[in-house]
Enzyme design. Sequence first.
Site, PDB file in Angstrom:
ATOM      1  N   THR A  16     -45.352 -47.222  23.381  1.00 25.96           N
ATOM      2  CA  THR A  16     -45.391 -48.452  23.280  1.00 25.96           C
ATOM      3  C   THR A  16     -46.350 -49.018  23.897  1.00 25.96           C
ATOM      4  O   THR A  16     -45.824 -48.762  24.593  1.00 25.96           O
ATOM      5  CB  THR A  16     -44.511 -48.580  22.338  1.00 25.96           C
ATOM      6  OG1 THR A  16     -43.504 -48.772  23.183  1.00 25.96           O
ATOM      7  CG2 THR A  16     -43.367 -47.923  20.900  1.00 25.96           C
ATOM      8  N   ARG A  84     -47.889 -48.919  15.198  1.00 28.87           N
ATOM      9  CA  ARG A  84     -46.499 -50.046  14.830  1.00 28.87           C
ATOM     10  C   ARG A  84     -46.511 -51.021  13.996  1.00 28.87           C
ATOM     11  O   ARG A  84     -47.786 -52.125  14.722  1.00 28.87           O
ATOM     12  CB  ARG A  84     -45.497 -50.033  15.549  1.00 28.87           C
ATOM     13  CG  ARG A  84     -44.558 -51.077  14.976  1.00 28.87           C
ATOM     14  CD  ARG A  84     -42.557 -51.100  15.567  1.00 28.87           C
ATOM     15  NE  ARG A  84     -42.702 -51.068  16.987  1.00 28.87           N
ATOM     16  CZ  ARG A  84     -41.243 -51.418  17.638  1.00 28.87           C
ATOM     17  NH1 ARG A  84     -41.044 -51.274  17.682  1.00 28.87           N
ATOM     18  NH2 ARG A  84     -41.589 -52.530  18.962  1.00 28.87           N
ATOM     19  N   ARG A 236     -36.548 -48.417  36.277  1.00 30.25           N
ATOM     20  CA  ARG A 236     -36.149 -47.731  37.494  1.00 30.25           C
ATOM     21  C   ARG A 236     -34.702 -46.820  38.010  1.00 30.25           C
ATOM     22  O   ARG A 236     -35.211 -45.455  38.289  1.00 30.25           O
ATOM     23  CB  ARG A 236     -35.896 -48.886  38.480  1.00 30.25           C
ATOM     24  CG  ARG A 236     -36.583 -49.838  38.823  1.00 30.25           C
ATOM     25  CD  ARG A 236     -35.892 -51.230  39.415  1.00 30.25           C
ATOM     26  NE  ARG A 236     -34.501 -50.916  39.118  1.00 30.25           N
ATOM     27  CZ  ARG A 236     -33.499 -51.204  40.267  1.00 30.25           C
ATOM     28  NH1 ARG A 236     -33.921 -51.275  41.486  1.00 30.25           N
ATOM     29  NH2 ARG A 236     -32.207 -51.193  40.277  1.00 30.25           N
ATOM     30  N   ASP A 388     -27.435 -11.151  20.496  1.00 28.06           N
ATOM     31  CA  ASP A 388     -28.137 -10.699  18.804  1.00 28.06           C
ATOM     32  C   ASP A 388     -29.150 -11.893  18.186  1.00 28.06           C
ATOM     33  O   ASP A 388     -29.597 -12.949  18.842  1.00 28.06           O
ATOM     34  CB  ASP A 388     -26.389 -10.907  17.904  1.00 28.06           C
ATOM     35  CG  ASP A 388     -26.227 -11.826  17.579  1.00 28.06           C
ATOM     36  OD1 ASP A 388     -26.757 -13.185  18.001  1.00 28.06           O
ATOM     37  OD2 ASP A 388     -24.838 -11.490  17.151  1.00 28.06           O
TER      38      ASP A 388
END
Lengths: 433, 433, 433
Positions: A16, A84, A236, A388
């Site tokens: 965003t 948005r 951070r 498998d």
Amino acid sequence: MTERRHTRKFVRTFFTSPTAVEGEDDSAKMIRRAAQLRGMEAPDVWVPDNEDATAPSMRDEGAQNIIDVVSEHGADFPGEIHPRVVWHRDSPTTRHQGFQRMLEMADPDHGAVDHLDGFVIPEVGGIDDWKKADEFFQIIEAEHGLEEGSLAMSVIIESGAAELAMRKLRDEMGKPDNTLERLFLLVDGEVDYTKDMRAITPTGGLPPWPELRHNTSRGASAAGCIAVDGPYDDIRDVEGYHERMTDNQAKGMTGIWSLTPGQVVEANKSPLPPAEGSWLLEADGREVELTTEDGVEVYEGDRVSLEETADGYVLTVGSDEQHLDEDELADELLDMLSYVPSMDDIVDSMEEFEAAKEAGRGAIAITRAATVRIDGIEVEVSNDRMWDEATYQAVQTPITLFQDVYEHRPDQHEDLAELYSEDVVERATNVGN
Amino acid sequence: MTERRHTRKFVRTFFTSPTAVEGEDDSAKMIRRAAQLRGMEAPDVWVPDNEDATAPSMRDEGAQNIIDVVSEHGADFPGEIHPRVVWHRDSPTTRHQGFQRMLEMADPDHGAVDHLDGFVIPEVGGIDDWKKADEFFQIIEAEHGLEEGSLAMSVIIESGAAELAMRKLRDEMGKPDNTLERLFLLVDGEVDYTKDMRAITPTGGLPPWPELRHNTSRGASAAGCIAVDGPYDDIRDVEGYHERMTDNQAKGMTGIWSLTPGQVVEANKSPLPPAEGSWLLEADGREVELTTEDGVEVYEGDRVSLEETADGYVLTVGSDEQHLDEDELADELLDMLSYVPSMDDIVDSMEEFEAAKEAGRGAIAITRAATVRIDGIEVEVSNDRMWDEATYQAVQTPITLFQDVYEHRPDQHEDLAELYSEDVVERATNVGN
Amino acid sequence: MTERRHTRKFVRTFFTSPTAVEGEDDSAKMIRRAAQLRGMEAPDVWVPDNEDATAPSMRDEGAQNIIDVVSEHGADFPGEIHPRVVWHRDSPTTRHQGFQRMLEMADPDHGAVDHLDGFVIPEVGGIDDWKKADEFFQIIEAEHGLEEGSLAMSVIIESGAAELAMRKLRDEMGKPDNTLERLFLLVDGEVDYTKDMRAITPTGGLPPWPELRHNTSRGASAAGCIAVDGPYDDIRDVEGYHERMTDNQAKGMTGIWSLTPGQVVEANKSPLPPAEGSWLLEADGREVELTTEDGVEVYEGDRVSLEETADGYVLTVGSDEQHLDEDELADELLDMLSYVPSMDDIVDSMEEFEAAKEAGRGAIAITRAATVRIDGIEVEVSNDRMWDEATYQAVQTPITLFQDVYEHRPDQHEDLAELYSEDVVERATNVGN
């Protein structure tokens, strides 16, 4: 029934960027900068944000910024673009604003709609609230002469009601009065969810919400959508971001919200297999990665120690001491070791299984062997895993993700070749098809 | 549509007291004593228990005791009063008994109903079973000339069927044939739930049931009810009770069942912010609270040690040693530290954000700084946290809870003023409104 | 409404054996060997597997093998027999194959159906997909003149859609157009579920999926079915298998998939109470079992140490030191200790409570006392636990399970008598009835 149009199978990053601030035009710069991100810094889905990241009084200006920037840069942006808008399950006024801004942004006269892949609707409530948003998408497509379902709808899950709504999608999609097949991303929004659930933590930090993430992942699985985790606020804390993504991936949630181009880089790489394989030793509740030296895997911590005696070995883990002979030692270490395969390893194993299947065998043993050195003593360990068809398919997920990235993000081809080598990239794009 | 009438937004404590025993009248005394609890010892919701805490043969006498005690003491009781009656999803006889006892207790001629806020229905099953109980509430209100919805209905979630029913509340409430808007508390009952789920633990202790608690909290959030956790049996284990409540609060479940006035005190205080802030240091998987000495935060454990060298510092955490310069040391410590804000701190931050918003700014940095001392060496650390509207609202929950307590529990004003000071209490009652 | 026919209340073990391989007839031998398992090596439910464990090209031969072996050995097999056929929510062809093989195996002319208790349907999707399978059961029963509902239907939950379907069972069962009352086992299948959820782990190992297991257990509880966990792949890791089962049992999931007769033995015993009680000491986050020597419980680890001083005791746990007097020491140790009751202990406590109830008392204290020795110092500890009707019923689960085993598995009577003694077995079969 509306056809599904979005082609991405996986979305790693949901980024965003604000679209307007009051006074200075910092965020006008930020949206312009976001539009020019490329390669690993560019997200799979870019969300110019006209909700929380834009002050209420600036949202009309923000919507105009989106139109301007997307018109100018949208054609060249390597990811999808899903602005948005505002929305709230409890406010018809907010919903009406969201509708009007979508109508505006999607207007062909404004030049942005060709580059818009959909819109993100936050703060949805129960399924009927989702249908109200879908209705606006229908109207917008009809008004602007767009094909039905061409605009994808993504939602932010930030209420208990929305969490409950996800379980109904499979039943509701395909009913004649909605076009919910346009649903694309189910994105958790933990800050507002925490508020809606009225949760309290001593430090004010976000609760981990493991059940919400499971339910979002399951909802996406059952309804053909893609699950994305919410933002990780401490930008951070790169290690914490990685741990969160690893935890999410084990829940089937391979995407995450990114708040900075730095987080986008981390999140774009996180679900891809590593370039180099590595051995992990679990001792006393912790996993330590062994260091490879001349083909030997060396343990350098001090939780585990090993000593040779006259008649065998003493292996000490934390405060537990075990006297073992050579075979017992190898067995004990094998229990403590696990291997993280590289992209190359996964491709190798898949190819090996495919060849076996071609030759009429339904299951094969894939062997991993290593020489492990602890306190100067070297031990040979070797592990067989039965593969498998089910193993093959479950292990295939990161490869399918890689192939999806490779197909949709040519701007990352160079980075991928550098990370894995051209050869591995080529084999990885072909295996399993 | 029936209007919602219960005014509490939060319920911290759900306190059950027995109402009759065979032979001696111990529990007649206990109910009388419960009715006279005040201040921090008095629960938000008092549940005179005519189910499990009363022997089957004494339940008619128990119901009479409730009528007597509530008539006499109800007007002065500072919390709400919700007697628990018998009920079982599998037994029409039990349900009929529950109905008759509620009808009796709510009879205006008996003088108790003016002080009764509702009833608690245990052992409910699927949603249709909840509707049977609601139907009896409707009949009782009609028979006794009470306003529709005036009696709140709370349920104990102690079966898988009831856990599943919670997800339907939002859809079912408001349908013309029920008055489920009267629903108030969703209370987990882990002992009987464990039986219904047929779970086994080696010691016979209760499983933690994290998913049940999540689902109850979510159900309450989606349907406008309040989630309350079940009893904590080991009443001597105050620390364990606190840990459970902290875990619950992070799930959005701020209330808990209390078995003794001592547990009521702990549970009434638990979701309120502390009077003093404190720093936590997380080291090697454990959190230790630092001790404040003359404004310095002192670490006194031995998992972390710090040493000054010629060219910097050596920080040792468990068995990991790091060589760091001054800035790196501060960064490293910052990652390990977190701050638990006091009520005063939260109010400060909210006021600061409100002022910024007033001045047209959508986000501000809230700074926390401290001097930390480890092994005699002092380090300055400082952390900025970005606050936007969403942060503000998520952090507001404990303040909203405090305000709810302050409004509904004048008998606790004195305790609160003593805990926080008059000034902090006043600011906390006003902030955010 | 179809009547429920399956009589087992608990299923501990779900054992799959392959039914055919290409070329050699190894798996024809394996199915024959499986049919001859007895006692603790024989599962509660045996699943001759005509899906994943049989190569696609060999499934017709496999179905024939099942018919042959079940006809020959079925009458003597001590557990139930439920073959697994192919099915897939996304493939009508696969579903049609599954139907045809079931029709074949259930044909009375082939001699196997008298010993078949039902079929296992893998890879189911939403509830409507489950109904398609149920419809085939109805047709098969009608075609072959079998009683309606006589063939139980078990499903493997290996998709998000199937996980969501479980919550609807209670509402759907009993509707006139289905006979879903035939549902028996809800079995998690984590390998394919991981694929369907598109989850990724670094090592390729399976995620733990705690929420799936909770939801399966809850679904079984609400719909009268039995929850069974999926396979544990690392068949050498007995300790890990036990930990998984303990974790499952605390979720109400008392059954697990077994891949070998060795795993069957472990899984058959796991939910039964131990023959000997034991004390656990939790110190520094780990539980250690104390060793009994001449009636004294001895701690032999080095996380906890105890020293006598002039005026009391010093108890050291990890790095925390506490100075305590004798009573405080006993209290502190009591908090750290827990007791794992034996079968004999549980029966004793239940009998004690039943006698008290008979004598008109609703709650009693059950006392556990021990002498604990740490570093040569002996301390007497004693703990009272209040038992009421709810405690009694919650603790009863392992006894009910034992009684179910005893009733349905005469071939295990000898093993049980050897494990517990004839006397304890007899009392355990009678208590609580």
